[in-house]
Structure formats: C-alpha cells, structure tokens
Design an enzyme around this catalytic site. Structure first.
Site, PDB file in Angstrom:
ATOM      1  N   THR A 161      43.656  62.506  22.434  1.00  0.00           N
ATOM      2  CA  THR A 161      43.325  61.586  23.518  1.00  0.00           C
ATOM      3  C   THR A 161      44.461  61.483  24.530  1.00  0.00           C
ATOM      4  O   THR A 161      44.224  61.435  25.741  1.00  0.00           O
ATOM      5  CB  THR A 161      43.003  60.192  22.958  1.00  0.00           C
ATOM      6  OG1 THR A 161      41.814  60.275  22.158  1.00  0.00           O
ATOM      7  CG2 THR A 161      42.764  59.186  24.074  1.00  0.00           C
ATOM      8  N   HIS A 205      34.689  57.507  17.093  1.00  0.00           N
ATOM      9  CA  HIS A 205      35.928  58.156  16.644  1.00  0.00           C
ATOM     10  C   HIS A 205      35.801  58.456  15.154  1.00  0.00           C
ATOM     11  O   HIS A 205      35.224  57.691  14.397  1.00  0.00           O
ATOM     12  CB  HIS A 205      37.130  57.235  16.896  1.00  0.00           C
ATOM     13  CG  HIS A 205      38.462  57.913  16.826  1.00  0.00           C
ATOM     14  ND1 HIS A 205      38.967  58.426  15.651  1.00  0.00           N
ATOM     15  CD2 HIS A 205      39.406  58.155  17.773  1.00  0.00           C
ATOM     16  CE1 HIS A 205      40.156  58.958  15.890  1.00  0.00           C
ATOM     17  NE2 HIS A 205      40.448  58.813  17.168  1.00  0.00           N
TER      18      HIS A 205
END
Length: 697
Positions: free
Chosen positions: A310, A428
């Site tokens: 990320t 996630h």
C-alpha cells in the site's frame, strides 16, 4: 523457628543488595518492570497471542542487561552512579516516547528529534495537557535508589567485579537479544526488512532496539545523501527530456478548479470489475461507476508495488516515483526526504488537502510522510468516534461503512476546492467479516484465504456505493473529479489453483499471473466523455494524468517518472518493481516472453529480441533513476517553477489543532459543504446499513 528463617532470609537478601552485583540485579529488575508496565499501559502495541505476550515481557531485558552491565567493568561509587545515569537516560527516552505516542500514536525517531519543528508540533506548547501524572512514575525507581544510597540503606560495595564475569554478562545479554530476535522473526517474518509500523518493532524487539534500528536506518540514509549532489539530477533530467509523453490536447485542464477525491480500494484487482459469482455481481456499484458515461476506465492498468505494498502505491500515486526494491520508501525516507507531492502541488494551487484513514498514523509512517508530502490535514483513527471498539474494526482499522460515514463529518468542513484521499481497509487479507456484515456467498476454490475475498470486496463495494450516494445528495458528485484505484493485488501468485478456478482456467501460466496484476483506475467527472481506455499503464502514471486534467502542467517542470495516460504519444511500457514488464506487444516474466495480445509464449526473432532488450533497458533505467532520487534525496537540489518547498513544521495533525484550524478556515473561507448548507451538518445524508450504526437511526 520459621520467624528465624524469615529473618535470616531477609538479612541475606539485604546483604546481597549491598554488593555491586546485588545492586545491578535490583536496578535491572526495576527498569524491566517499569518498562513492561509502560508497554502495557502507555502504548497500544497490538499484543495478541501467548508468544507475543512472552516476547513483550522478554524484550526490555536484553538491552537492560547489556547497558547496565557496562557499569560492571568499573568499581565502587563509579559503578553505582553509572548504573543510575544509564537508568536515567533510558527513562528519559521512555518518558519522551510516552508523551509523543499519546499525541501522535508513534515513536520518536532520529529524524523527528533532529527536526525540532517536527518534534514540537504543539507537543511542548501543550505539555500540561498531554502529561499524565502516572507518566512520572518512570523516574520513581531512580529517585528511590538515590535516596537509599544517600541515607546508606544501600551501601556502596568497593570491591571490584571480576572482568570475566562482566564479559560473561555482556555475552549473555547479546545472546538473549538474539533469542528475542529469532523468536520475533519466526512470529513476524520480514520484521526489519518489510517494516510498516514502528509498533511492531517495539512490540517484538523493544524501545531501545527500535532506537538502535532507527539510528542505523538514519545513518544509511545520511550516507546515501552525503554522496549526492545537484549533478546527480542530470541523468534524471536527461531521461525526462528523451521520454516526453506529448501533449494531451483533448483533456488538459478539463477539470480545473474541481474538487478531487482519490478513493483507495484496498487490495482490489481489476478482475473483480463485472465479475459474477453464482449469478450475482460482486461489485455492482463499482461496475456502474466504471461504465458511467462520464467515467474513463482503464482496463490495462497495473499495480507496480513491491514489499511496500500500500505504501508503494501511495508513493507512486502522490509522487510518480517508484517504491523501493525492498522495504517501504514511506518508512525509510518519508520523514526526512524532500518531496514535491500531489498534496503540496494542490495546496499551492488553492486546494485544501486532506487524507483519511481509519487506523493509527504510525502505520506506514503516514503521520510523518504526509507532512513531507504537504497534506494539511490527516484524519486518522483518533478522529473517529468509537474507533477503539473491536466490533467497529476489522483487520487494519475501521470497517469501511463506518469509516466513510464518519469521514463525511470532516469532508463537509473542508473549504472547496479540496483534494481528499480516502483509504479503505476492510478488503484486506485475510478477508474476514462477521456474519452481520457478510451478505455475499464465498467462492468454492477450496482455498480458505481466497474464498473470503469476494465477500469483503462486496462489502467494500457497498460502502463505495453509499459514499457515492452521499456525494450525489450534497452536490459534490457534480462538482468533483473522482479518481478510484486499486492499490495492489489481493490474491498473491502463491494461490495458483484458486486463481485458475476464479478465472475459469484449468491452470494459469506466468502470463496469466502477470495479467492478474491489473487493478482498477477510473476517473469520473461531469465534463469528461467516458469510455474504456485500453492504453497500458500503471500507478506511476496516475499523478501526471490527474495533474493534466486539472490544468497543472508537470512536463518539463516536475520530476515525475510516469506519463499522462490520456496522451496519445506515451511509450506504454509498464515496469514492475522486480524488473519484469508489460507492453502492448510483450509480457516479460523472468526469462520468458509472451505475446501480450494472445498470451502465447514467444520464440523471439532477432528483431524481437532487440526490441525486448531495448524495453528491458528502459525499465532498468527508470527504476534505477527512481531509486537514485529517493535514496539520495535528489529533489532537495531542485525546486520546480512556482513551487514552494514543503516545511514539515507547518503541519499539526493533532485532533485539537485540526478542529480549531477547520473552524477558523470555515469562517475565513465559507466554501465548505457545511457552510453552503447554512452551517447544518450533512452527516445524515450518508445512508448506511452498517449494523453497528443501526441504533443511531
């Protein structure tokens, strides 16, 4: 008789305390105890399993034995006072981190300490408000020991400790440190090589070890910077001159002055768009957005992240610079480097800038990096009510529906135009949702990790749809450029059989896996003629594309390594961080080259080999130049025309300062959604079916 035994025991214990070794044990035990108590009561380290509990209890001990053990090489008063001085220094470090952590949910670093403006951040000014009385207890043991020595309850032993024993203690402490590290790495692989949160280092290795590791990182960075000069920029400037993207006449400046939303789809891959399972669309809201007449959707857009995941995606999106081959640039260089990032550029063009994320600011070092990038506002976990409730969280922060609903409270207060990045987290790994939130059937690949992916993706899609509905109700939808992107893969290449089942194939090739790295990139705005754009690009290209749409010229001025996706003259080479690449003609994975159009493995002709070699040279060069910019901090030697260098001391992300600033800005510049709504809140316009919020209706 029993009383006599007890008396003899305490007499013997007292006698041992009056030896240098006894005092050493006492100082070490007290320091270990107060440190462990501080870990449990002053910090939020996320200790979950029994092994993590054990490691947390162990980790203050090795460095305590090592540092206090220094005094064992000396004798008499010197040895005693050395132990107290070492205790005081460690306690000051512990105390300073307690205060800093309370305000910023992170630990002090060398970079922060050296940059006094960054350290201050209202910390010194509001010390009375930050300090808790119990914080001072970290000095209690030192005070008690000094008093005991002064009144001679504990007497100084003038006899020397054998050097052999002192050396043994040093060796033992180092060995214990290695044991702690070994257990930590076993429980958390890549602890130091893929660092994404300082909490993890302190949890596993300890506060002193964190300081040592941070000092090492700082030294490595300083070493790279010290050998850099303005001349190093010449190769970057030459590359940019030789690789122009060309003008984008059709779209340049089309969205000038519009609000900008960057909607971050966590772990979301392109194959999910229009994907159906058991006859149901997994992401109906994102599908509708993708196919909207005013949305440009890119169907050959790839993530380009490495270990930073990320953080790599954010680095590329905000800077058009690649992440590092190992580790995270935000962690290693986010605090000290010079950047010319999107938030700073936008702020200097009259935009209010804000990032929103329902987790702690220490994660990926966002609390420091965002200052270096020039974000005026960062709404992290402490801004969200009930954020500490377990039922409101999943994985790495607040559930998306709750996070987005509560985020609009701050969005509505931002003076327009604004640039706002919204980072979701529910989709996630390991893709877990409770029964109340999960209303989509799992896939049946037989892979437990993969089968929950569509469930959390569907939840994210619902949250996205609710957010879009809010934008429409408040007229933000028609006055904004909305950029939606997936940050990285959700299903790694280690799940080949499951990937094959999802894609309806018997087995997948390296080509299939390369194509599986596509992530969504969509740009919606009322003034844009929508459609599916087939150009090949990646996250490195996002920033120049957005800037051109907003009428902010970057070519020839900013050091951006990507190219406008809407330019018709771009090279369409998509480098991956491992050196592989994709172009419209070739897909190179290791030693294999596939025909991108057909997916067939190629037997290259001499001419094709030369073209692949040229593409590979280009990939190697651009990755190398990006690493050079980052590791040598080259942007400090160059300031784009019209750009003002970012001063991290200008930013304060504390709740109190942020709310005061927003209130002041709304009064001085009443252009926010709430101001235009006669001061009335629009939070109720965000309609959500989040079960946790049902009681508020």
């Amino acid at each position: 008789m029993e009383e006599k035994h007890m008396a003899n025991f305490f007499k013997g214990l007292y006698a041992k305390l009056n030896t240098t070794l006894g005092f050493f044990v006492l100082v070490t035990a007290l320091f270990w105890l107060k440190t462990y108590i501080a870990y449990r009561t002053k910090f939020t380290l996320g200790v979950e399993t029994p092994i993590q509990q054990f490691i947390l209890a162990l980790n203050p001990l090795p460095t305590a034995l090592l540092l206090f053990g220094i005094a064992l090489y000396f004798r008499g008063k010197l040895a005693y006072w050395l132990m107290l001085i070492i205790d005081a220094l460690q306690s000051i470090w512990l105390f300073a981190n307690i205060l800093y952590y309370r305000e910023f949910s992170d630990f002090l670093s060398v970079g922060i300490v050296k940059g006094s403006g960054s350290v201050d951040n209202n910390l010194g000014k509001s010390l009375a408000g930050i300090l808790h009385g119990t914080d001072l207890l970290v000095f209690l043991d030192i005070l008690v020991l000094i008093i005991l020595l002064l009144v001679k309850v504990i007497k100084v032993d003038k006899r020397p400790i054998k050097k052999r024993f002192a050396a043994t203690m040093t060796i033992f402490s180092v060995a214990l440190m290695m044991v702690d590290y070994g257990m930590s790495v076993k429980d958390r692989s890549g602890l130091l090589t893929r660092t994404f949160d300082n909490n993890y280092i302190v949890k596993y290795l300890g506060l002193n070890e964190y300081a040592a590791f941070n000092a090492y990182q700082t030294h490595q960075q300083a070493s790279g910077r010290s050998h850099a000069s303005k001349a190093d920029l010449k190769s970057v400037q030459q590359y940019l001159k030789e690789n122009p993207a060309g003008e984008n006449f059709q779209y340049f400046g089309k969205e000038q002055g519009k609000n900008v939303f960057v909607f971050h789809l966590e772990s979301f891959q392109q194959f999910l768009v229009d994907y159906k399972w058991k006859g149901q669309e997994v992401t109906p809201n994102i599908n509708a957005f993708y196919h909207d007449q005013n949305t440009i959707g890119f169907d050959n857009f790839f993530h380009q992240v490495a270990q930073g995941k990320t953080s790599d995606a954010e680095t590329m999106l905000e800077n058009s610079l690649y992440g590092l081959p190992t580790g995270s640039a935000m962690i290693s260089y986010g605090t000290g480097n010079t950047f010319q990032a999107a938030p700073a550029i936008m702020a200097q063009h009259g935009y209010t800038t804000a990032a929103m994320h329902g987790d702690v600011p220490s994660f990926w070092n966002r609390g420091n990096t965002y200052k270096s990038w020039g974000y005026e506002n960062f709404f992290s976990k402490s801004f969200y009510p009930n954020a500490d409730k377990p039922s409101y969280n999943v994985g790495y922060g607040l559930k998306d529906k709750i996070f987005l609903r509560d985020s609009v409270n701050y969005l509505q207060k931002l003076p327009q135009p604004f640039y706002a990045k919204v980072i979701t987290v529910t989709n996630h790994y390991p893709y877990l949702l409770g029964k109340k939130d999960a209303d989509f059937p799992q896939t049946n690949t037989g892979d437990n990790t993969v089968d929950g992916y569509v469930v959390t993706a569907h939840y994210l899609d619902q949250a996205f749809g609710q957010f879009i509905n809010y934008l429409k109700k408040t007229n933000l939808y028609d006055n904004s450029m909305i950029v939606v992107y997936g940050d990285h893969y959700g299903i790694s290449n280690n799940h080949r059989p499951a990937i094959a089942k999802l894609l309806g194939k018997k087995k997948v090739t390296n080509y299939d896996l390369a194509m599986f790295q596509k992530v969504p990139f969509m740009i919606h705005a009322p003034g844009v003629q929508g459609g599916i754009n087939h150009t090949y690009g990646g996250e490195i290209d996002a920033l120049p594309t957005m800037m051109d749409l907003l009428g902010i010229r970057t070519t020839g001025n900013y050091m951006m390594l990507g190219q406008d996706l809407l330019s018709t003259q771009r090279n369409q080479i998509v480098p991956f961080r491992d050196g592989n690449f994709v172009t419209p003609q070739f897909t190179k994975v290791g030693g294999q080259v596939y025909d991108t159009a057909t997916g067939k493995l190629m037997n290259l002709s001499a001419n094709q080999k030369e073209r692949v070699g040229d593409d590979q040279d280009h990939v190697n060069k651009v990755l190398s130049l990006s690493d050079k910019i980052m590791t040598k901090d080259l942007l400090r030697f160059y300031t784009p025309t019209g750009f003002k260098k970012v001063d991290v001391g200008d930013y304060d992300y504390s709740v109190k300062a942020t709310k005061a600033r927003l209130k002041r800005e709304q009064e001085e510049n009443p252009t926010s959604v709430q101001s235009k709504n006669n001061g009335k809140s629009t939070v109720k316009d965000f309609q959500t079916d989040a079960p946790e919020l049902a009681k508020e209706k």
